[in-house]
Enzyme design. Structure first.
Site, short mmCIF file in Angstrom:
data_model
loop_
_atom_site.label_atom_id
_atom_site.label_comp_id
_atom_site.label_asym_id
_atom_site.label_seq_id
_atom_site.Cartn_x
_atom_site.Cartn_y
_atom_site.Cartn_z
CG ASP A 60 -13.55 6.21 -1.03
OD1 ASP A 60 -13.46 5.94 0.23
OD2 ASP A 60 -12.44 6.12 -1.64
CD GLN A 109 -12.96 -1.87 -1.02
OE1 GLN A 109 -12.06 -1.84 0.12
NE2 GLN A 109 -14.16 -2.47 -0.92
NE ARG A 115 -10.29 -5.34 0.37
CZ ARG A 115 -9.53 -4.42 0.58
NH1 ARG A 115 -10.01 -3.45 1.40
NH2 ARG A 115 -8.14 -4.35 0.69
NE ARG A 122 -3.79 0.41 1.74
CZ ARG A 122 -5.07 0.57 2.20
NH1 ARG A 122 -5.37 1.15 3.49
NH2 ARG A 122 -6.00 -0.01 1.77
CB CYS A 178 -13.95 1.10 -0.18
SG CYS A 178 -13.26 2.59 0.00
CG HIS A 224 -8.39 0.00 -2.95
ND1 HIS A 224 -7.49 -1.04 -2.55
CD2 HIS A 224 -8.85 0.34 -1.91
CE1 HIS A 224 -7.77 -1.29 -1.31
NE2 HIS A 224 -8.44 -0.47 -0.86
N1 NVA Z 1 -9.88 6.38 -1.53
C1 NVA Z 1 -9.49 6.14 -0.04
C2 NVA Z 1 -9.65 4.80 0.14
C3 NVA Z 1 -9.33 4.25 1.63
C4 NVA Z 1 -9.47 2.46 1.52
C5 NVA Z 1 -8.10 6.43 0.20
O1 NVA Z 1 -7.41 6.19 -0.87
O2 NVA Z 1 -7.91 7.07 1.13
N1 CP Z 2 -10.98 -0.33 2.26
C1 CP Z 2 -9.91 -0.66 2.83
O1 CP Z 2 -9.04 -0.73 2.03
O2 CP Z 2 -9.93 -0.38 4.16
P1 CP Z 2 -8.35 -0.02 4.99
O3 CP Z 2 -7.93 1.49 4.55
O4 CP Z 2 -8.98 -0.07 6.30
O5 CP Z 2 -7.51 -0.98 4.59
#
Ligand code: NVA
Ligand code: CP
Length: 307
Positions: free
Chosen positions: A221, A135, A289, A105, A261, A132
């Site tokens: 989101d 997801q 997930r 990540r 998500c 992502h």
């Molecule tokens: N769009 C959000 C998703 C978090 C799971 C982010 O990138 O922070």
């Molecule tokens: N939806 C998702 O990826 O959640 P986290 O940021 O908690 O991993």
């Protein structure tokens, strides 16, 4: 040495492979629910590298690989040499000699692409600024569980054209459904950044109510994704009219489901009555997930299996 199979964006897998993954997810989920041991990844090690925060992604990968008989090691930028300027290519060479699979990540997609090009083992995108994909595996599987095939359906994406939105748009091209996107001015989808082949499967709407009309799934989101916190104040103002509320859900089909998500901000991108309401499937979505990523890890390491 054969080059490993990576999952850096959704379209790295074909439609046929994704259909196989969903079929496999059903089997793996059923085994989990009935406490049947399923250890295809015994003695395999997953390294998880987090440059951003996470609850679901860390938990689902760590629990998932353990449930498959393997183990997980967690690294973050703060406590590893990654945060002290070690080149990502060097990190990939070393980490991939000591493990069987890596989940990352991070920020720009370029970082994970560079890591993957120097990795001896499969690399999985656990979220980048652009995508992502894990997801959306869970989201599509959840839709299928609740409503059947997603082909030919219409999804409304309300809010920011972020990593999750881009991945929904890739999914639309792969599975043959449409996405109605409504973002505030200045936050529109960039087709190239989203990695799209064309615009046949998405339509942009100025008014979010128009985007939601008669759709089968409404999703949104956070207004401010990780890494964009400096824009938070401005985004709160710009996105104020892009909340998914009960009125918007009424514009959708009566059997439409709501997805997010997570983590969610009630009162910002979604009203509490929607996310906590009868059409919301967010807890199934979060749980899936785990199951979809177990199928993904098994596939990347072992290919198609039929036990
Ligand atoms: N769009 C959000 C998703 C978090 C799971 C982010 O990138 O922070
Ligand atoms: N939806 C998702 O990826 O959640 P986290 O940021 O908690 O991993």
């Amino acid at each position: 040495m054969d080059s490993p199979r990576h999952f850096l964006q959704l379209k790295d897998l074909s439609r046929d492979e994704l259909d196989y993954l969903f079929e496999r997810t059903r089997i793996i989920k059923a085994r989990f629910k009935t406490y049947q041991r399923h250890w295809p990844l015994q003695d395999r090690t997953l390294v998880m590298i987090f440059e951003k925060a996470s609850t679901r992604t860390r938990l689902s990968f760590e629990a998932g690989v353990q449930q498959l008989g393997g183990s997980a090691i967690y690294l973050n930028t703060r406590d590893s040499q990654l945060g002290r300027g070690e080149p990502v290519e060097d990190a990939a060479e070393v980490i991939s000699r000591m493990s069987d699979m890596v989940m990352i990540r991070t920020f720009e997609q370029d970082i994970i692409e560079r890591f993957a090009s120097h990795s001896r083992v499969p690399v999985i995108n656990g979220l980048t600024n652009e995508y992502h994909p894990c997801q959306i595996l869970a989201d599509i599987f959840t839709f299928i569980e609740h409503r059947g095939p997603i082909q030919g359906k219409t999804v409304a994406w309300i809010g920011d054209s972020n990593n999750v939105c881009n991945t929904w748009l890739q999914a639309a091209e792969i599975f043959g459904f449409d996405v109605h996107v409504s973002t505030p001015p200045g936050y529109e989808v960039e087709a190239e950044r989203a990695g799209l082949y064309g615009t046949a499967h998405f339509k942009q709407f100025a008014d979010p109510m128009d985007a939601a009309r008669d759709v089968d799934l409404v999703t949104t989101d956070v207004w401010t994704s990780m890494g964009f916190e400096a824009e938070n104040e401005e985004r709160l103002r710009d996105f104020a009219d892009w909340q998914v509320d009960a009125e918007m859900m009424r514009a959708a089909r009566p059997d439409a489901v709501f997805m997010h998500c997570l983590p969610a901000h009630r009162g910002e991108e979604v009203a509490a009555e929607v996310i906590d309401g009868a059409q919301s499937v967010v807890w199934d979505e979060a749980e899936n997930r785990l199951h979809t990523q177990k199928a993904l890890m098994e596939f990347l390491l072992l290919g198609r299996v039929n036990d």
